[in-house]
Enzyme design. Structure first.
Site, short mmCIF file in Angstrom:
data_model
loop_
_atom_site.label_atom_id
_atom_site.label_comp_id
_atom_site.label_asym_id
_atom_site.label_seq_id
_atom_site.Cartn_x
_atom_site.Cartn_y
_atom_site.Cartn_z
N LYS A 38 0.84 -1.21 0.00
CA LYS A 38 0.00 0.00 0.00
C LYS A 38 0.88 1.26 0.00
CE LYS A 38 -3.62 2.35 2.60
NZ LYS A 38 -4.56 2.31 3.71
N GLU B 120 -4.98 -6.86 14.64
CA GLU B 120 -4.47 -5.53 14.26
C GLU B 120 -5.60 -4.50 14.31
OE1 GLU B 120 -2.62 -4.47 10.28
OE2 GLU B 120 -0.79 -4.79 11.42
N HIS C 23 -4.59 -33.53 17.13
CA HIS C 23 -3.45 -34.35 17.52
C HIS C 23 -2.30 -33.51 18.03
CE1 HIS C 23 -5.39 -37.93 15.88
NE2 HIS C 23 -5.90 -37.08 15.00
#
Ligand code: F6P
Length: 533
Positions: free
Chosen positions: A196, A341, A372
């Site tokens: 960005k 966030e 598991h």
């Protein structure tokens, strides 16, 4: 009722329900599944295994009203500057056509979408190719929101991938690029730099490494094998990526909400424009529901209320997110950024200390693998860890595998909720040596009463994936409204970035003087170890 009173009103309900077990709640109300589940088309969220009853849910719905959830939602959709600290709107819904076209700033969304989807199709068809031939592989270089969304979606939609293979490099650890690049042909690989800001340290360093890797193989033609996705068009130009392969977006799209635009380019290249649009359509379907359904039937609102019930009324600090779908294996990591966030905040929108505990710790792994590893603790540990299960009714690899997968998912939520009493354990062991029964019974007893929500849908196709992601986005938004925090900023990541900049010369030189004693000691030790190596 005002916000403070509505929060306080949860207290007596929490006290009552802490003392009631899920066994008792189910025994008292055989209709719990119908009463405590909600659907949108084939997607159902069953929260009947949460420690809730009707009066508690009503109190939560009153909280949503008192906190003005609908007004907050409508303000976001109307393009108001809901991101107060950065003074801008949060219009990710516009990227899937869910915001009115006259809202300022969204006019060129459709044209931008057509541009990056046309590029995706050109890469897929070979109309845009490397000198050595059509691209076989695409490497996306980005981090955080410029990585997690597309990486998660590309993996989730693997059965629909019929274009060049998508790879993702995020970590500044050079091993990440090296391991991904190994086995790829640099003459047939397209590199997308996704950022960005186009300033993020990790991404820019990896982008330079990728450019050098391409250039070593194809020389000056390297530039033609690079594309960029950013709001910083000047930064892309300075890096040398041709404007025709730079795909923009807008400052009103938060990084962790950006998958729907050009940040989704690697997904579009992998699955094609038609599938990508289906993903947008799925998100838009959830947007319509979120924007119009009454609070009591509104899936994101209900899941958000369940979340604050767990976090604040019950005091449980973490949530295990367990998709029973191997191809959603990156979904917990994606939701970690989206949720933590956004809502990992300690002050309200007005800057005052927040009155409640905010965002929970989200973590998880796909089932059945998780059974598991850490499910032992979920079943018999001393902490209650509410769990969100995600399951599809059908899967491309169906048959007996899928039946087993689904049976395990339902089994886990039932076992967590209802456990196994000591009397039941003793009955199971009837006929064995009584001393042996006494010795083993405590170990084999499951307390139960461990809540979960199950999200079930028909299949994980592009439409359903878009809908699922939007469900989580809006849930996070509603929780922010309940806590009165701004979910669209992330100042908490800045200090570490600034410290890393300051520390870089110290790590290089081995001289940590000027830093605290621990950091200086570690710098010295690092230098000594490096010298030794
Ligand atoms: O880590 C913080 C952050 O700003 C995230 O919010 C963002 O998704 C990520 O860094 C990457 O930022 P950019 O897309 O600007 O490179």
């Amino acid at each position: 009722m005002d916000r403070t009173a509505a929060w306080a009103a949860l207290g007596p309900h929490a006290d009552r329900l802490k003392a009631a077990s899920l066994r008792e709640l189910f025994a008292a109300d055989g209709g719990r599944f119908d009463d405590f589940s909600a659907s949108l088309d084939d997607l159902t969220a069953d929260f009947s295994k949460e420690k809730l009853d009707r009066p508690a849910l009503d109190a939560l719905l009153a909280l949503a009203r008192a906190c003005g959830v609908e007004a907050r939602r409508d303000a976001m959709a109307a393009g108001e500057a809901v991101n107060l600290t950065e003074g801008r709107p949060a219009l990710h819904m516009a990227l899937r056509g869910s915001v009115a076209p006259d809202v300022p700033g969204v006019a060129d969304v459709a044209a931008t979408r057509e541009r990056f989807l046309a590029f995706a199709e050109a890469v897929r068809s070979g109309a845009y190719a490397a000198a050595a031939g059509p691209f076989t592989d695409v490497v996306n270089i980005g981090i955080g929101g410029s990585d997690l969304g597309p990486a998660m979606a590309a993996r989730a939609l693997a059965p629909y991938a019929d274009g060049p293979r998508a790879h993702f490099v995020s970590n500044v650890d050079g091993a990440h690029f090296a391991d991904v690049a190994r086995g790829l042909d640099p003459r047939r690989t397209l590199v997308i730099v996704a950022s960005k800001t186009f300033t993020t340290l990790e991404t820019m360093m990896n982008a330079r490494t990728a450019r050098a890797w391409l250039a070593e193989a194809v020389g000056d033609a390297a530039g033609a094998q690079m594309a960029a996705v950013s709001t910083n068009i000047a930064g892309c130009a300075a890096f040398g990526i041709e404007p025709e392969r730079v795909f923009g977006f807008w400052d009103w799209v938060g990084g962790r909400y950006s998958l729907w635009g050009a940040i989704g380019l690697p997904v579009a290249i992998a699955v094609g424009a038609t599938r990508f649009r289906e993903m947008l359509d799925g998100a838009a379907a959830m947007d319509r529901h979120f924007l119009s359904a009454p609070l009591a039937e509104n899936l994101p609102v209900l899941l958000a209320l369940v979340g604050v019930w767990r976090r604040d009324a019950m005091g449980w600090p973490t949530v295990a997110l367990i998709p029973y779908d191997q191809r959603l294996d990156r979904f917990p990591a994606y939701v970690q950024q989206l949720d933590m966030e956004s809502n990992g905040k300690r002050v309200t929108r007005g800057g005052a200390p927040v009155a409640q505990a905010t965002g929970p710790v989200i973590w998880g792994e796909p089932g059945t693998n998780a059974q598991h590893s850490f499910f032992q603790l979920l079943h018999q540990g001393t902490d209650v860890i509410p769990t969100d299960f995600i399951l599809a009714a059908a899967a491309p690899a169906g048959g007996e595998h899928h039946v087993a997968l689904a049976a395990n998912c339902l089994a886990q939520s039932a076992a967590l909720a209802f456990g196994l009493t000591e009397a039941e354990v003793r009955a199971e062991m009837a006929g064995r040596d009584p001393a042996e029964i006494d010795r083993l019974a405590p170990h084999r007893t499951f307390p139960g009463d461990r809540p979960s929500t199950t999200i079930l849908q028909r299949r994980l196709d592009p439409f359903a994936l878009g809908r699922l992601i939007a469900l989580f986005e809006h849930k996070v938004f509603v929780q922010a409204a309940l806590w009165d925090v701004n979910p669209f900023d992330q100042w908490g990541v800045e200090l570490g970035k600034a410290m890393a900049k300051r520390l870089t010369p110290a790590v290089e030189s081995g001289d940590g003087s000027g830093f605290d004693a621990s950091t200086a000691g570690l710098v010295a030790r690092l230098a000594a170890l490096r010298g030794g190596a």
